[in-house]
Design an enzyme around this catalytic site. Structure first.
Site, short mmCIF file in Angstrom:
data_model
loop_
_atom_site.label_atom_id
_atom_site.label_comp_id
_atom_site.label_asym_id
_atom_site.label_seq_id
_atom_site.Cartn_x
_atom_site.Cartn_y
_atom_site.Cartn_z
N ASP A 198 160.00 39.38 -12.94
CA ASP A 198 161.30 38.47 -11.79
C ASP A 198 160.07 38.02 -10.81
O ASP A 198 159.78 38.92 -9.79
CB ASP A 198 162.60 38.66 -11.87
CG ASP A 198 162.89 37.40 -10.65
OD1 ASP A 198 163.12 37.01 -10.64
OD2 ASP A 198 164.17 38.34 -10.43
N TYR A 236 167.90 42.97 -7.84
CA TYR A 236 168.35 41.51 -7.97
C TYR A 236 167.51 40.11 -8.70
O TYR A 236 166.52 40.15 -7.85
CB TYR A 236 168.78 41.08 -6.20
CG TYR A 236 169.46 39.34 -6.47
CD1 TYR A 236 170.73 40.18 -6.47
CD2 TYR A 236 168.76 38.19 -6.13
CE1 TYR A 236 171.73 38.46 -6.67
CE2 TYR A 236 169.97 37.45 -6.23
CZ TYR A 236 171.09 37.47 -6.12
OH TYR A 236 171.71 36.71 -6.64
N LYS A 293 161.96 30.31 -5.39
CA LYS A 293 161.83 29.95 -3.63
C LYS A 293 160.73 29.38 -3.89
O LYS A 293 160.50 27.91 -3.66
CB LYS A 293 161.93 30.98 -3.69
CG LYS A 293 163.33 32.44 -3.37
CD LYS A 293 163.63 33.40 -3.10
CE LYS A 293 164.87 33.84 -2.71
NZ LYS A 293 165.07 35.07 -3.69
C1 LIG Z 1 166.48 35.10 -4.65
C2 LIG Z 1 166.29 35.79 -5.72
C3 LIG Z 1 166.60 35.67 -7.15
C4 LIG Z 1 167.88 33.93 -6.90
O1 LIG Z 1 166.97 33.32 -6.54
P1 LIG Z 1 168.40 31.79 -6.26
O2 LIG Z 1 167.13 31.27 -5.68
O3 LIG Z 1 168.60 32.27 -4.92
O4 LIG Z 1 168.99 31.72 -7.62
C5 LIG Z 1 166.29 35.99 -8.40
N1 LIG Z 1 165.52 36.80 -8.17
C6 LIG Z 1 165.04 37.07 -7.68
C7 LIG Z 1 163.63 38.28 -7.75
C8 LIG Z 1 164.80 36.97 -5.86
O5 LIG Z 1 164.72 37.42 -5.14
#
Ligand SMILES: *Cc1c(COP(=O)(O)O)cnc(C)c1O
Length: 429
Positions: A239, A144, A267
């Site tokens: 990511d 994701y 985060k």
């Molecule tokens: C949570 C998450 C996102 C998206 O971040 P948001 O702040 O919710 O838009 C993207 N990549 C990874 C790996 C994530 O865990």
């Protein structure tokens, strides 16, 4: 346990907010029942609108790595609000933030602040496309990367080289530029790259996946990906929205010793405020406007309150290596405790864990990619989730999520978790 206030709020919320929530997984659809509405939190505990207390195993999906309402972050925010909330002009804190990120994550030579992980990943692939002059990107099934159109793609059967949208509203044009491969399958990836030679701008992945449940890269897999991207001129994007500042102060890339071309963050970087960032090699980041032609902007980007929270968080992590040592101990103690209970109950379920990321999969199969994660018994997971909640343990409300342990967990909390798990398993089997 009474949850009448939460239930009443949810009924009302459903009238005004789609599905009653501002982000889908919060609705508890994967586990049944009504979501808990949170009123406050402190240290390792959450408190709901009915006054129930829960032990935190999600921590806002990662950001609260030090536990809730850490006093240093509270102080940084309360100091900052004295000076107004937003200027839309450069500030000292943004410079300090950039400098600190770069010192903690050395592959990042320049960095741009944004407001969420989604913004970070969307921007990063735009920059990679601008830099390479190529259109396609590769992502892995089950990874994701936020809700940007390009990422809402899963490979349906036979769709090895052509993406199929995962959500209505994503156009075929966008989907066609997103190629997907199974995680941990180097041969499939190599074939995909070969079939699209010279056309792939970027490969984006979660170096340790959290979004199909916790899934680790096979030995040597990340290095092989690095080598492939170097050979083919593909921008490698880690990511690290989830893993950044969590698996080590320099994220998964530090832990596995891999240098990506670009990194996306979120985060933890905001200390609980809405913050994201993307950065990487100077040569690539200098494509970003106004240094270069790739446009990306944000009215509230680098917001002073958010920067204050994030800076306080990162400064603490940077100067307290014992946080990571402790999180390793917490993660392995919980894993060993859960494994002992499973063995005693004659169960062979899979636990994937690294540091403070953890998933108990309700399956006997090893879980190495999205397909193996999907062999889990989801109905059983739903019952287990409710049995844990009843015992005051707040887990992620889906089998396909990682838990995130915090530094606020003391030994007694770890034991409480292990005991609750054993009781919950006995109840639901
Ligand atoms: C949570 C998450 C996102 C998206 O971040 P948001 O702040 O919710 O838009 C993207 N990549 C990874 C790996 C994530 O865990």
């Amino acid at each position: 346990m009474q949850i009448t206030q939460s239930q009443a709020l949810f009924e009302k919320a459903k009238q005004y907010i789609p599905g009653g929530v501002n982000s889908p997984v919060r609705a508890f659809r994967a586990v049944g029942g009504s979501p808990i509405f949170i009123k406050s939190a402190k240290g390792p505990y959450l408190y709901d609108e009915d006054g129930n207390q829960y032990l935190e195993c999600i921590n806002s999906w990662g950001p609260m790595i030090l536990g809730h309402a850490h006093e240093l972050i509270e102080k940084a925010v309360s100091d900052a609000i004295q000076n107004s909330f937003s200027f839309g002009a450069p500030t000292r804190k943004e410079v300090e933030m950039a400098e600190l990120i770069i010192s903690m994550v050395p592959s990042v030579e320049k960095v741009r602040m944004v407001n969420s992980g989604t913004e970070a990943t969307m921007s990063a692939i735009r920059v990679a496309r601008g830099y390479t002059g190529r259109d396609k990107i590769i992502k892995f099934e089950g990874c994701y990367h936020g809700h940007g159109d390009s990422f809402l793609i899963a490979a349906g059967s036979g769709a090895v080289t052509m993406g199929v949208p995962d959500s209505p509203g994503v156009t075929k044009g966008v989907a066609n530029d997103t190629l997907t491969a199974p995680f941990n399958d180097l041969a499939a990836l190599t074939n995909l790259v070969e079939a699209n030679k010279g056309e792939v701008a970027a490969l984006i992945l979660e170096p340790v996946v959290g979004n199909m449940g916790c899934v680790l890269p096979n030995e040597g897999y990340l290095q092989a990906i690095r080598d492939l991207c170097t050979k083919e001129g593909i921008v490698l994007i880690f990511d690290e929205v989830m893993t950044g500042f969590r698996l080590a102060k320099g994220g998964a890339q530090e832990r596995f010793g891999i240098v990506p071309d670009m990194t996306t963050m979120g985060k933890i970087i905001g200390g609980g405020m809405p913050v994201g960032a993307y950065g990487g090699k100077r040569e690539i980041m200098d494509c970003v406007s106004p240094a270069g032609p790739v446009y990306q902007a944000g009215t509230l980007s680098g917001n002073p309150i958010a920067m204050s929270a994030g800076l306080a968080m990162l400064r603490y992590l940077d100067s307290h290596p014992e946080v990571y040592t402790r999180l390793e101990t917490v993660g392995t103690t919980i894993t060993n405790g859960f494994k002992a209970s499973l063995q005693q109950l004659g169960l062979n379920y899979t636990i994937n864990q690294i540091g403070s990321m953890f998933t108990l999969f309700m399956t006997d199969q090893p879980v190495t990619d999205f397909n193996s994660a999907k062999t889990s018994d989801l109905a059983l997971f739903g019952r287990y989730f409710q049995a844990m909640l009843k015992r005051g343990i707040y887990l992620a409300p889906s089998q396909f999520e990682s838990l995130f342990f915090s530094y606020a967990l003391e030994d007694q909390h770890v034991q409480q978790l292990i005991e609750a798990n054993e009781e919950a398993l006995k109840e639901v089997l």
